[in-house]
Design a protein around this motif. Structure first.
Motif, PDB file in Angstrom:
ATOM      1  N   SER A 184       0.926  -0.978  -0.111  1.00  0.00           N
ATOM      2  CA  SER A 184       0.330   0.064  -0.507  1.00  0.00           C
ATOM      3  C   SER A 184       0.954   1.076  -0.386  1.00  0.00           C
ATOM      4  CB  SER A 184      -1.392  -0.011   1.035  1.00  0.00           C
ATOM      5  OG  SER A 184      -0.585  -0.308   2.315  1.00  0.00           O
ATOM      6  N   THR A 187       2.093   6.189  11.802  1.00  0.00           N
ATOM      7  CA  THR A 187       0.470   6.228  12.424  1.00  0.00           C
ATOM      8  C   THR A 187       1.062   6.895  13.525  1.00  0.00           C
ATOM      9  OG1 THR A 187      -0.262   4.515  10.699  1.00  0.00           O
ATOM     10  CG2 THR A 187      -1.271   5.581  13.215  1.00  0.00           C
ATOM     11  N   ASP A 233       4.185  -0.550   5.291  1.00  0.00           N
ATOM     12  CA  ASP A 233       3.501   0.581   7.100  1.00  0.00           C
ATOM     13  C   ASP A 233       5.195   1.770   6.548  1.00  0.00           C
ATOM     14  OD1 ASP A 233       6.007  -1.417   7.523  1.00  0.00           O
ATOM     15  OD2 ASP A 233       4.435  -2.993   8.932  1.00  0.00           O
ATOM     16  N   HIS A 273       6.451   4.209  -2.573  1.00  0.00           N
ATOM     17  CA  HIS A 273       7.425   4.311  -0.840  1.00  0.00           C
ATOM     18  C   HIS A 273       8.813   3.887  -0.007  1.00  0.00           C
ATOM     19  CE1 HIS A 273       3.327   2.192  -2.272  1.00  0.00           C
ATOM     20  NE2 HIS A 273       3.205   1.341  -2.877  1.00  0.00           N
ATOM     21  N   CYS A 279      -2.197  13.436   4.614  1.00  0.00           N
ATOM     22  CA  CYS A 279      -2.570  13.212   6.677  1.00  0.00           C
ATOM     23  C   CYS A 279      -3.911  13.009   6.537  1.00  0.00           C
ATOM     24  CB  CYS A 279      -2.316  14.596   6.974  1.00  0.00           C
ATOM     25  SG  CYS A 279      -2.645  14.547   9.020  1.00  0.00           S
ATOM     26  N   GLU A 316      -9.027  14.294   5.545  1.00  0.00           N
ATOM     27  CA  GLU A 316      -7.720  13.820   4.466  1.00  0.00           C
ATOM     28  C   GLU A 316      -7.621  15.587   4.043  1.00  0.00           C
ATOM     29  OE1 GLU A 316      -7.466  10.356   2.351  1.00  0.00           O
ATOM     30  OE2 GLU A 316      -6.953  11.085   1.124  1.00  0.00           O
ATOM     31  N   LEU A 330       0.964   9.367   4.776  1.00  0.00           N
ATOM     32  CA  LEU A 330       1.557   8.029   3.932  1.00  0.00           C
ATOM     33  C   LEU A 330       2.494   9.577   3.295  1.00  0.00           C
ATOM     34  CD1 LEU A 330      -1.257   7.027   4.485  1.00  0.00           C
ATOM     35  CD2 LEU A 330      -1.115   6.613   1.781  1.00  0.00           C
ATOM     36  N   LYS A 378       4.516   3.963   2.647  1.00  0.00           N
ATOM     37  CA  LYS A 378       4.943   4.033   3.217  1.00  0.00           C
ATOM     38  C   LYS A 378       4.044   4.966   4.534  1.00  0.00           C
ATOM     39  CE  LYS A 378       8.753   6.026   5.392  1.00  0.00           C
ATOM     40  NZ  LYS A 378       9.911   7.285   5.074  1.00  0.00           N
ATOM     41  N   THR A 379       3.794   4.505   5.669  1.00  0.00           N
ATOM     42  CA  THR A 379       2.208   5.084   6.426  1.00  0.00           C
ATOM     43  C   THR A 379       3.704   5.206   7.607  1.00  0.00           C
ATOM     44  OG1 THR A 379       1.061   3.940   5.816  1.00  0.00           O
ATOM     45  CG2 THR A 379       0.757   5.011   7.252  1.00  0.00           C
ATOM     46  N   THR A 395      -2.511   9.169  10.760  1.00  0.00           N
ATOM     47  CA  THR A 395      -1.948   8.717   9.324  1.00  0.00           C
ATOM     48  C   THR A 395      -1.139   9.172   8.672  1.00  0.00           C
ATOM     49  OG1 THR A 395      -3.523   6.467  10.212  1.00  0.00           O
ATOM     50  CG2 THR A 395      -2.215   6.785   8.142  1.00  0.00           C
TER      51      THR A 395
END
Length: 367
Positions: free
Chosen positions: A19, A24, A226, A155, A54, A101, A142, A21-22, A140
């Motif tokens: 998905s 959190t 992640d 990512h 964000c 968002e 990204l 690079k996140t 969160t």
């Protein structure tokens, strides 16, 4: 062969459907006030199309607290000497958080530039905040770079780009080499001889090094999903790497301290034996520093020193890729040395028995 192929393809299948690079966590007003801005993360954007996303769980609370994200380009220590208000004004990009968002595009980066992300709100520059009991915000973030098509889907930051592909190619090389050379290596080990123990130890070190590369690859796959990676696999990769270095160090020291390549009469079931003397000890220390050891143990500090001539975002990749390649080259050199010596011993053993006019036959005829 099918089981080996399945084991090799398992990490590749594991990486499908990544998905992004996140990051959190929680926006804390107290941390932002204490540090003049809460540090969130840093990311090296490159080219056009960089994107910051964000997501908030409570946008109404964020609007009430006047929450903001501040982006600093190449953050340095000079900002620490500024006042809180001056530090906030130094931000190149300010994102006001009032929606569920937020999508913030990053301007063109040439060359790739590191951006630092800080969080602030209305309590950040207050010595005595009016409402210190405000609840915290869950977020969160990204961070995405443009891919080859220009879409913000990559990512990895610019300093990490390509390492994931390098380890995938490295594992593919291990797999192909194993399929090609496993049979001849097994034949060489069955013949035993003076190089039997050295070949076994070198093969064990190579297998451990392959395990380290596999663990590192799985960690990078998870990291691309992640942003934090698979911590267990990362630690296992370091552990296997240390074991591999220890095995090669023991092998090289054994060769330098009296376990010579001409000892064919030594029992093959016994481990490598050392013969100590003041002269041999001094010679072995100098030999280990000066030989294949240079590629294996000293390559890291040398590459760190040489990486200074590259751009900042390329230094990590130069060191990582260079260390792995140097160790693979040293493995190839040691295998060529031991296999050629083993073949020489085999030909010498056959000639002493089958060829006429050898020293053993001449001595027996004389007696």
């Amino acid at each position: 062969m099918s089981r080996l192929l399945a084991a090799f393809l398992a990490p590749l299948l594991f990486c499908l459907g990544i998905s992004g690079k996140t990051v959190t966590g929680i926006f804390r007003s107290e941390a932002a006030r204490r540090e003049n801005g809460q540090f969130i993360t840093a990311f090296v954007f490159r080219g056009d199309g960089g994107l910051l996303v964000c997501q908030l769980d409570d946008p109404a609370l964020a609007a009430q607290k006047q929450s903001k994200l501040l982006l600093y380009q190449d953050l340095d220590l000079e900002l620490d000497s500024l006042s809180c208000a001056e530090k906030l004004r130094k931000a190149q990009i300010t994102v006001s958080l009032s929606q569920e968002e937020h999508n913030q595009s990053i301007p063109h980066q040439a060359p790739p530039t590191s951006w630092t992300l800080l969080y602030t709100d209305r309590h950040t520059c207050q010595e005595n905040p009016e409402d210190p009991a405000d609840p915290d915000l869950t977020f969160t973030v990204l961070l995405l770079n443009p891919d080859s098509a220009g879409n913000p889907l990559d990512h990895f930051s610019a300093e990490e780009a390509g390492i994931h592909t390098f380890f995938s190619l490295l594992l593919l090389s291990y797999f192909i080499s194993c399929c090609i050379y496993l049979g001849p290596l097994q034949q060489a080990l069955r013949k035993r001889g003076p190089m039997h123990t050295a070949l076994k130890l070198l093969t064990a070190a190579l297998a451990i090094q392959g395990c380290s590369a596999l663990c590192r690859y799985i960690h990078l796959c998870r990291y691309s999903t992640d942003g934090s990676g698979f911590a267990l696999m990362d630690h296992l990769a370091d552990f296997w790497d240390m074991l591999s270095q220890g095995a090669v160090l023991f092998l090289l020291l054994s060769l330098c301290v009296g376990w010579t390549l001409t000892r064919a009469r030594k029992a093959q079931s016994r481990p490598l034996q050392w013969e100590w003397s003041p002269a041999s000890t001094a010679f072995s220390v100098g030999g280990v520093v000066a030989q294949a050891c240079f590629l294996w143990f000293l390559c890291h500090p040398v590459l760190v020193f040489m990486s200074g001539i590259f751009n900042r975002h390329q230094r990590q990749k130069v060191v990582t890729v260079g260390v792995v390649l140097c160790r693979c080259i040293s493995m190839v050199i040691l295998y060529q040395l031991f296999l050629s010596r083993s073949l020489y011993w085999e030909v010498s053993s056959l000639s002493s028995v089958s060829l006429p006019f050898t020293m053993s036959r001449t001595n027996s005829r004389g007696r």
